[in-house]
Design a protein around this motif. Sequence first.
Motif, PDB file in Angstrom:
ATOM      1  N   TYR A 133       0.830  -1.200   0.000  1.00 20.91           N
ATOM      2  CA  TYR A 133       0.000   0.000   0.000  1.00 20.91           C
ATOM      3  C   TYR A 133       0.869   1.256   0.000  1.00 20.91           C
ATOM      4  CZ  TYR A 133      -3.302   3.570   1.470  1.00 20.91           C
ATOM      5  OH  TYR A 133      -4.055   4.728   1.536  1.00 20.91           O
ATOM      6  N   GLU A 134       1.907   1.267   0.845  1.00 21.90           N
ATOM      7  CA  GLU A 134       2.797   2.431   0.871  1.00 21.90           C
ATOM      8  C   GLU A 134       3.470   2.638  -0.478  1.00 21.90           C
ATOM      9  OE1 GLU A 134       5.525   3.082   3.974  1.00 21.90           O
ATOM     10  OE2 GLU A 134       3.969   3.361   5.480  1.00 21.90           O
ATOM     11  N   VAL A 135       3.872   1.559  -1.117  1.00 20.11           N
ATOM     12  CA  VAL A 135       4.529   1.669  -2.426  1.00 20.11           C
ATOM     13  C   VAL A 135       3.598   2.321  -3.450  1.00 20.11           C
ATOM     14  CG1 VAL A 135       5.239   0.282  -4.416  1.00 20.11           C
ATOM     15  CG2 VAL A 135       6.258  -0.139  -2.192  1.00 20.11           C
ATOM     16  N   LEU A 136       2.323   1.974  -3.421  1.00 22.68           N
ATOM     17  CA  LEU A 136       1.373   2.580  -4.357  1.00 22.68           C
ATOM     18  C   LEU A 136       1.316   4.092  -4.145  1.00 22.68           C
ATOM     19  CD1 LEU A 136      -1.585   0.010  -4.295  1.00 22.68           C
ATOM     20  CD2 LEU A 136       0.323   0.140  -5.920  1.00 22.68           C
ATOM     21  N   LEU A 137       1.377   4.519  -2.887  1.00 20.22           N
ATOM     22  CA  LEU A 137       1.355   5.958  -2.604  1.00 20.22           C
ATOM     23  C   LEU A 137       2.681   6.618  -2.954  1.00 20.22           C
ATOM     24  CD1 LEU A 137      -0.639   6.304   0.734  1.00 20.22           C
ATOM     25  CD2 LEU A 137      -1.477   6.263  -1.603  1.00 20.22           C
ATOM     26  N   SER A 160       6.051  18.631  -4.394  1.00 16.31           N
ATOM     27  CA  SER A 160       5.623  18.514  -5.782  1.00 16.31           C
ATOM     28  C   SER A 160       5.563  19.895  -6.410  1.00 16.31           C
ATOM     29  CB  SER A 160       4.242  17.839  -5.834  1.00 16.31           C
ATOM     30  OG  SER A 160       3.835  17.666  -7.155  1.00 16.31           O
ATOM     31  N   LYS A 161       6.610  20.278  -7.117  1.00 18.12           N
ATOM     32  CA  LYS A 161       6.712  21.634  -7.663  1.00 18.12           C
ATOM     33  C   LYS A 161       5.876  21.833  -8.932  1.00 18.12           C
ATOM     34  CE  LYS A 161      11.351  22.434  -5.818  1.00 18.12           C
ATOM     35  NZ  LYS A 161      10.907  23.380  -4.784  1.00 18.12           N
ATOM     36  N   ASP A 162       5.631  20.742  -9.673  1.00 20.33           N
ATOM     37  CA  ASP A 162       4.988  20.875 -10.977  1.00 20.33           C
ATOM     38  C   ASP A 162       3.590  20.275 -11.029  1.00 20.33           C
ATOM     39  OD1 ASP A 162       7.338  22.052 -12.020  1.00 20.33           O
ATOM     40  OD2 ASP A 162       8.207  20.061 -12.274  1.00 20.33           O
ATOM     41  N   GLU A 163       3.023  19.957  -9.859  1.00 19.50           N
ATOM     42  CA  GLU A 163       1.718  19.311  -9.872  1.00 19.50           C
ATOM     43  C   GLU A 163       0.982  19.619  -8.589  1.00 19.50           C
ATOM     44  OE1 GLU A 163       2.843  15.298 -10.310  1.00 19.50           O
ATOM     45  OE2 GLU A 163       3.790  15.184  -8.350  1.00 19.50           O
ATOM     46  N   ASP A 164      -0.300  19.432  -8.611  1.00 22.71           N
ATOM     47  CA  ASP A 164      -1.141  19.600  -7.439  1.00 22.71           C
ATOM     48  C   ASP A 164      -1.116  18.283  -6.677  1.00 22.71           C
ATOM     49  OD1 ASP A 164      -3.207  19.827  -5.621  1.00 22.71           O
ATOM     50  OD2 ASP A 164      -4.376  21.140  -6.926  1.00 22.71           O
ATOM     51  N   ILE A 165      -0.347  18.222  -5.585  1.00 23.18           N
ATOM     52  CA  ILE A 165      -0.108  16.954  -4.898  1.00 23.18           C
ATOM     53  C   ILE A 165      -1.392  16.354  -4.351  1.00 23.18           C
ATOM     54  CG2 ILE A 165       0.466  18.092  -2.709  1.00 23.18           C
ATOM     55  CD1 ILE A 165       2.048  14.854  -4.093  1.00 23.18           C
ATOM     56  N   ARG A 211      -6.488  11.063  -6.857  1.00 28.64           N
ATOM     57  CA  ARG A 211      -6.603  10.226  -8.051  1.00 28.64           C
ATOM     58  C   ARG A 211      -6.027   8.834  -7.815  1.00 28.64           C
ATOM     59  NH1 ARG A 211      -4.302  13.332 -11.283  1.00 28.64           N
ATOM     60  NH2 ARG A 211      -2.291  12.344 -11.641  1.00 28.64           N
ATOM     61  N   MET A 212      -4.876   8.760  -7.143  1.00 30.22           N
ATOM     62  CA  MET A 212      -4.277   7.458  -6.884  1.00 30.22           C
ATOM     63  C   MET A 212      -5.168   6.617  -5.977  1.00 30.22           C
ATOM     64  SD  MET A 212      -2.143   5.040  -7.162  1.00 30.22           S
ATOM     65  CE  MET A 212      -0.597   5.525  -7.926  1.00 30.22           C
ATOM     66  N   LEU A 213      -5.756   7.225  -4.959  1.00 26.06           N
ATOM     67  CA  LEU A 213      -6.630   6.479  -4.060  1.00 26.06           C
ATOM     68  C   LEU A 213      -7.845   5.937  -4.797  1.00 26.06           C
ATOM     69  CD1 LEU A 213      -6.459   8.748  -0.885  1.00 26.06           C
ATOM     70  CD2 LEU A 213      -5.418   6.501  -1.191  1.00 26.06           C
ATOM     71  N   PHE A 214      -8.401   6.734  -5.699  1.00 23.71           N
ATOM     72  CA  PHE A 214      -9.534   6.255  -6.484  1.00 23.71           C
ATOM     73  C   PHE A 214      -9.096   5.194  -7.496  1.00 23.71           C
ATOM     74  CE2 PHE A 214     -11.474  10.558  -5.424  1.00 23.71           C
ATOM     75  CZ  PHE A 214     -12.293  10.028  -4.434  1.00 23.71           C
ATOM     76  N   ASP A 215      -7.880   5.317  -8.009  1.00 28.89           N
ATOM     77  CA  ASP A 215      -7.343   4.286  -8.912  1.00 28.89           C
ATOM     78  C   ASP A 215      -7.169   2.962  -8.180  1.00 28.89           C
ATOM     79  OD1 ASP A 215      -7.288   6.011 -11.043  1.00 28.89           O
ATOM     80  OD2 ASP A 215      -5.117   6.352 -11.011  1.00 28.89           O
ATOM     81  N   ILE A 216      -6.709   3.024  -6.934  1.00 27.04           N
ATOM     82  CA  ILE A 216      -6.558   1.805  -6.130  1.00 27.04           C
ATOM     83  C   ILE A 216      -7.925   1.169  -5.892  1.00 27.04           C
ATOM     84  CG2 ILE A 216      -5.889   0.888  -3.874  1.00 27.04           C
ATOM     85  CD1 ILE A 216      -3.741   3.110  -3.769  1.00 27.04           C
ATOM     86  N   GLN A 217      -8.903   1.995  -5.570  1.00 28.24           N
ATOM     87  CA  GLN A 217     -10.247   1.473  -5.337  1.00 28.24           C
ATOM     88  C   GLN A 217     -10.842   0.845  -6.594  1.00 28.24           C
ATOM     89  OE1 GLN A 217     -11.492   5.371  -3.521  1.00 28.24           O
ATOM     90  NE2 GLN A 217     -12.630   4.047  -2.149  1.00 28.24           N
ATOM     91  N   ASN A 218     -10.529   1.422  -7.745  1.00 30.59           N
ATOM     92  CA  ASN A 218     -11.094   0.941  -9.014  1.00 30.59           C
ATOM     93  C   ASN A 218     -10.227  -0.117  -9.695  1.00 30.59           C
ATOM     94  OD1 ASN A 218     -13.362   2.659  -8.884  1.00 30.59           O
ATOM     95  ND2 ASN A 218     -12.159   4.376  -9.671  1.00 30.59           N
ATOM     96  N   GLU A 219      -9.117  -0.499  -9.043  1.00 29.27           N
ATOM     97  CA  GLU A 219      -8.236  -1.557  -9.558  1.00 29.27           C
ATOM     98  C   GLU A 219      -7.812  -1.278 -11.005  1.00 29.27           C
ATOM     99  OE1 GLU A 219      -9.804  -5.461  -8.840  1.00 29.27           O
ATOM    100  OE2 GLU A 219     -10.517  -4.924  -6.834  1.00 29.27           O
TER     101      GLU A 219
END
Length: 212
Positions: free
Chosen positions: A56-60, A105-110, A116-124
């Motif tokens: 789980y930590e690796v995904l984050l 994160s200088k170039d993105e909205d962290i 988005r990543m959390l929803f990607d994990i939920q949606n597999e």
Amino acid sequence: MQTDTIDGDTINRFADEDSIEKDPLTDEPILTTVCHMRGIVDNFSDPISSILAKLYEVLLIRININIDIKLLMNVRKELYNKRNKVFDDDFFMVFEREENLNEASKDEDIYERVERMLFDIQNETPDNLIIYDDLAKMTNMDVKILANCCRDLAEIEVEYLFSEIGYPERMEKFANIIATYTDKMKEHLLTYGITKQNFDYKLACRYLKCVY
């Protein structure tokens, strides 16, 4: 041991510490490895639990290499302020938190990337399923159990980041989820004759360290 420094704090990048314990039933020595992590999930001496938490930590970490519990706490505050339009901290606290997020994160909205990543994990999503599948091929772990465990952890994380639960409840729920899926995974692995004593923990660790 590989470490990094963030805001004066040193965090371990999955440093492992081995110790020898005795089986209470047989009195046989058992090699136990504690995986020191980033505070996002608790440390676990059980190798199956450790890999589930580390996965789980690796995904984050794939969101941002510097992510840790301190950064997630700042994301939580920003999401709260963004949705409620209420800045109940003084100016310097707000400035320090925003500076921490900008440094991460200088170039993105962290916080949008975290969402988005959390929803990607939920949606597999396929990129996450590839990781589960690779890990399963190496260790005989069950892909569906891996996916369900990470999905449930992500759901709890969403509750935490959107201020529906506090930090103590988050950690308690995380521990319960890890315990539940550890039992399921152990039952699955037994069909292959794999127990926590002969589970290839180090191979799984080496793979996960390569993912991010």
